[in-house]
Design a protein around this motif. Structure first.
Motif, PDB file in Angstrom:
ATOM      1  N   ALA A   1      38.470  35.313  43.499  1.00 14.76           N
ATOM      2  CA  ALA A   1      39.362  35.919  44.488  1.00 14.76           C
ATOM      3  C   ALA A   1      38.966  37.340  44.854  1.00 14.76           C
ATOM      4  N   GLY A   2      38.081  37.970  44.077  1.00 15.13           N
ATOM      5  CA  GLY A   2      37.791  39.387  44.233  1.00 15.13           C
ATOM      6  C   GLY A   2      37.501  39.853  45.647  1.00 15.13           C
ATOM      7  N   PRO A   3      36.528  39.245  46.355  1.00 16.83           N
ATOM      8  CA  PRO A   3      36.235  39.718  47.708  1.00 16.83           C
ATOM      9  C   PRO A   3      37.408  39.595  48.671  1.00 16.83           C
ATOM     10  N   VAL A   4      38.239  38.580  48.481  1.00 18.19           N
ATOM     11  CA  VAL A   4      39.408  38.391  49.345  1.00 18.19           C
ATOM     12  C   VAL A   4      40.456  39.458  49.053  1.00 18.19           C
ATOM     13  N   LEU A   5      40.725  39.684  47.766  1.00 18.60           N
ATOM     14  CA  LEU A   5      41.703  40.699  47.393  1.00 18.60           C
ATOM     15  C   LEU A   5      41.222  42.093  47.784  1.00 18.60           C
ATOM     16  N   ASP A   6      39.918  42.353  47.660  1.00 22.05           N
ATOM     17  CA  ASP A   6      39.380  43.644  48.076  1.00 22.05           C
ATOM     18  C   ASP A   6      39.705  43.929  49.540  1.00 22.05           C
ATOM     19  N   ALA A   7      39.660  42.894  50.368  1.00 18.33           N
ATOM     20  CA  ALA A   7      39.845  43.067  51.813  1.00 18.33           C
ATOM     21  C   ALA A   7      41.309  43.147  52.220  1.00 18.33           C
ATOM     22  N   MET A   8      42.198  42.473  51.511  1.00 17.13           N
ATOM     23  CA  MET A   8      43.580  42.351  51.982  1.00 17.13           C
ATOM     24  C   MET A   8      44.573  43.240  51.255  1.00 17.13           C
ATOM     25  N   ALA A   9      44.182  43.819  50.124  1.00 21.27           N
ATOM     26  CA  ALA A   9      45.160  44.506  49.278  1.00 21.27           C
ATOM     27  C   ALA A   9      44.751  45.935  48.966  1.00 21.27           C
ATOM     28  N   ALA A  10      45.736  46.810  48.874  1.00 20.45           N
ATOM     29  CA  ALA A  10      45.519  48.162  48.360  1.00 20.45           C
ATOM     30  C   ALA A  10      45.550  48.181  46.847  1.00 20.45           C
ATOM     31  N   THR A  11      46.432  47.345  46.269  1.00 22.89           N
ATOM     32  CA  THR A  11      46.601  47.312  44.818  1.00 22.89           C
ATOM     33  C   THR A  11      46.788  45.874  44.362  1.00 22.89           C
ATOM     34  N   VAL A  12      46.081  45.506  43.325  1.00 24.23           N
ATOM     35  CA  VAL A  12      46.256  44.202  42.693  1.00 24.23           C
ATOM     36  C   VAL A  12      46.741  44.434  41.267  1.00 24.23           C
ATOM     37  N   HIS A  13      47.932  43.968  40.973  1.00 27.67           N
ATOM     38  CA  HIS A  13      48.489  44.069  39.623  1.00 27.67           C
ATOM     39  C   HIS A  13      48.069  42.823  38.850  1.00 27.67           C
ATOM     40  N   ARG A  14      47.197  42.993  37.885  1.00 21.95           N
ATOM     41  CA  ARG A  14      46.745  41.862  37.054  1.00 21.95           C
ATOM     42  C   ARG A  14      47.724  41.716  35.899  1.00 21.95           C
ATOM     43  N   LEU A  15      48.507  40.650  35.929  1.00 21.62           N
ATOM     44  CA  LEU A  15      49.678  40.548  35.055  1.00 21.62           C
ATOM     45  C   LEU A  15      49.531  39.539  33.922  1.00 21.62           C
ATOM     46  N   GLY A  16      48.523  38.722  33.956  1.00 18.16           N
ATOM     47  CA  GLY A  16      48.383  37.733  32.905  1.00 18.16           C
ATOM     48  C   GLY A  16      47.365  36.687  33.268  1.00 18.16           C
ATOM     49  N   ASP A  17      47.139  35.751  32.356  1.00 17.86           N
ATOM     50  CA  ASP A  17      46.045  34.800  32.519  1.00 17.86           C
ATOM     51  C   ASP A  17      46.483  33.407  32.951  1.00 17.86           C
ATOM     52  N   SER A  18      47.743  33.252  33.359  1.00 19.35           N
ATOM     53  CA  SER A  18      48.203  31.925  33.768  1.00 19.35           C
ATOM     54  C   SER A  18      49.245  32.039  34.879  1.00 19.35           C
ATOM     55  N   PRO A  19      49.320  31.024  35.747  1.00 16.54           N
ATOM     56  CA  PRO A  19      50.329  31.037  36.811  1.00 16.54           C
ATOM     57  C   PRO A  19      51.744  31.090  36.243  1.00 16.54           C
ATOM     58  N   GLY A  20      52.622  31.725  37.004  1.00 15.08           N
ATOM     59  CA  GLY A  20      54.016  31.883  36.607  1.00 15.08           C
ATOM     60  C   GLY A  20      54.392  33.327  36.367  1.00 15.08           C
ATOM     61  N   ILE A  21      53.425  34.105  35.861  1.00 17.08           N
ATOM     62  CA  ILE A  21      53.722  35.508  35.550  1.00 17.08           C
ATOM     63  C   ILE A  21      53.826  36.323  36.829  1.00 17.08           C
ATOM     64  N   GLY A  22      52.921  36.087  37.768  1.00 25.73           N
ATOM     65  CA  GLY A  22      52.986  36.785  39.049  1.00 25.73           C
ATOM     66  C   GLY A  22      54.289  36.503  39.775  1.00 25.73           C
ATOM     67  N   SER A  23      54.703  35.233  39.767  1.00 26.11           N
ATOM     68  CA  SER A  23      55.956  34.862  40.426  1.00 26.11           C
ATOM     69  C   SER A  23      57.162  35.459  39.724  1.00 26.11           C
ATOM     70  N   SER A  24      57.083  35.617  38.414  1.00 30.14           N
ATOM     71  CA  SER A  24      58.174  36.256  37.684  1.00 30.14           C
ATOM     72  C   SER A  24      58.336  37.708  38.135  1.00 30.14           C
TER      73      SER A  24
END
Length: 322
Positions: free
Chosen positions: A166-189
């Motif tokens: 996802a890196g190149p996509v996130l680099d282009a669309m986001a100012a900040t990426v909060h890396r919150l954990g290693d599995s789905p569900g944490i971001g949505s929380s």
């Protein structure tokens, strides 16, 4: 848990053509169109998809290409952003008859940006993994303006492999990426925590302005004083100008907070945790929807007080008001 990763200098990474993924964006609404456009402008090959012909034309108007359905899009992409409205749409886009999961090549990545229940995000990640597909649980915040500027905040969780792809996509669309954990569900929380606060703050701002008007205060003076006082909030400062201009063109609609605060309520119920303040805000947004304001800007929640008390709200300069 990881810390926020700023992307201000990271955008140069996508200049190497060997690292550029082919990107699909499903959902060309206010935020999806902004992200698709900025990804296109920053040199990535982007294909869009939306059920709305007008939305497709809008993306094509800035030089983008569109696919007829999610499966057709997935055949042309390595990474797919899903920026739709709700869980039902996410399910349809991923696993429906023309869903992308049937066509995305093994090792492909889904960046799931819609606000959904954490438990659903977990299930979606597991179902995609069964097909050898990666998922980044990556709700976004910042609204249409920041989406168009490539300045979103992303609350993301997933595997190292998903983050790397996802890196190149996130680099282009986001100012900040909060890396919150290693599995789905944490971001949505984390996104639900944000939406609880955002919804409560909008409802509180509307109530405060309505009270000020009811007491005879001039609403612009209320805004001037409160934005320089301890009672200010980002939502007060951002949303009250919509009320002052009588402009309820939806940047984020009342219906969005009916959905998101209901997700907060349902998640609290799953956890046997009461959320009374969020519940009160939910009732106000539900009342606004019931009064016919669901597709207006979320600041239109103030119109509930107009209905109840007869307060006079500022009128739009161009049409004489609502």
């Amino acid at each position: 848990m990881g810390s926020a990763r700023p992307h201000g200098g990271g955008r140069q990474q996508v200049s190497d053509s060997t690292t550029k993924p082919r990107v699909g964006v499903i959902g060309l609404g206010a935020m999806g169109l902004g992200s698709a456009t900025v990804l296109h402008e920053r040199g990535l090959a982007v294909v869009g998809c939306d059920v709305s012909a007008a939305a497709r034309r809008a993306f094509e108007g800035v030089g983008g290409r569109c696919a007829a359905n999610p499966a057709e899009l997935a055949e042309q992409c390595d990474v797919v952003l899903v920026v739709v409205v709700n869980a039902a749409q996410v399910e349809q886009v991923l696993f429906g008859e023309q869903g992308l999961a049937h066509a995305l090549a093994p090792g492909g990545l889904v960046i799931q940006c819609a606000t959904v229940a954490p438990s659903l995000a977990e299930r979606l990640g597991a179902r995609l993994a069964e097909r050898d597909l990666l998922m980044l649980d990556a709700p976004i915040s910042g609204g249409a303006v920041k989406a168009r500027a490539g300045q979103l905040s992303v609350m993301a969780s997933g595997s190292e492999e998903a983050f790397a792809k996802a890196g190149p996509v996130l680099d282009a669309m986001a100012a900040t990426v909060h890396r919150l954990g290693d599995s789905p569900g944490i971001g949505s929380s984390m996104k639900l925590v944000n939406q609880l606060l955002a919804g409560v703050h909008i409802a509180a701002a509307a109530e405060a302005v309505a009270l000020g008007i009811r007491m005879g205060l001039e609403p612009r003076r209320v805004y001037e004083v409160i934005t320089h006082s301890a009672g200010n909030s980002w939502m007060f400062e951002n949303r009250v100008p919509h009320i002052l201009e009588g402009d309820y063109t939806p940047l984020s609609a009342v219906d969005i907070f009916v959905k998101d605060l209901n997700l907060v309520h349902e998640t609290g119920r799953e956890l046997a945790m009461a959320t009374p303040i969020a519940a009160s805000a939910l009732q106000q947004f539900t009342a606004a929807r019931g009064a016919g304001f669901g597709r207006e800007d979320d600041s239109a929640v103030i119109k509930v007080y107009q209905r109840l008390t007869g307060i006079a709200l500022p009128e739009a300069a161009n049409d004489g008001g609502q």
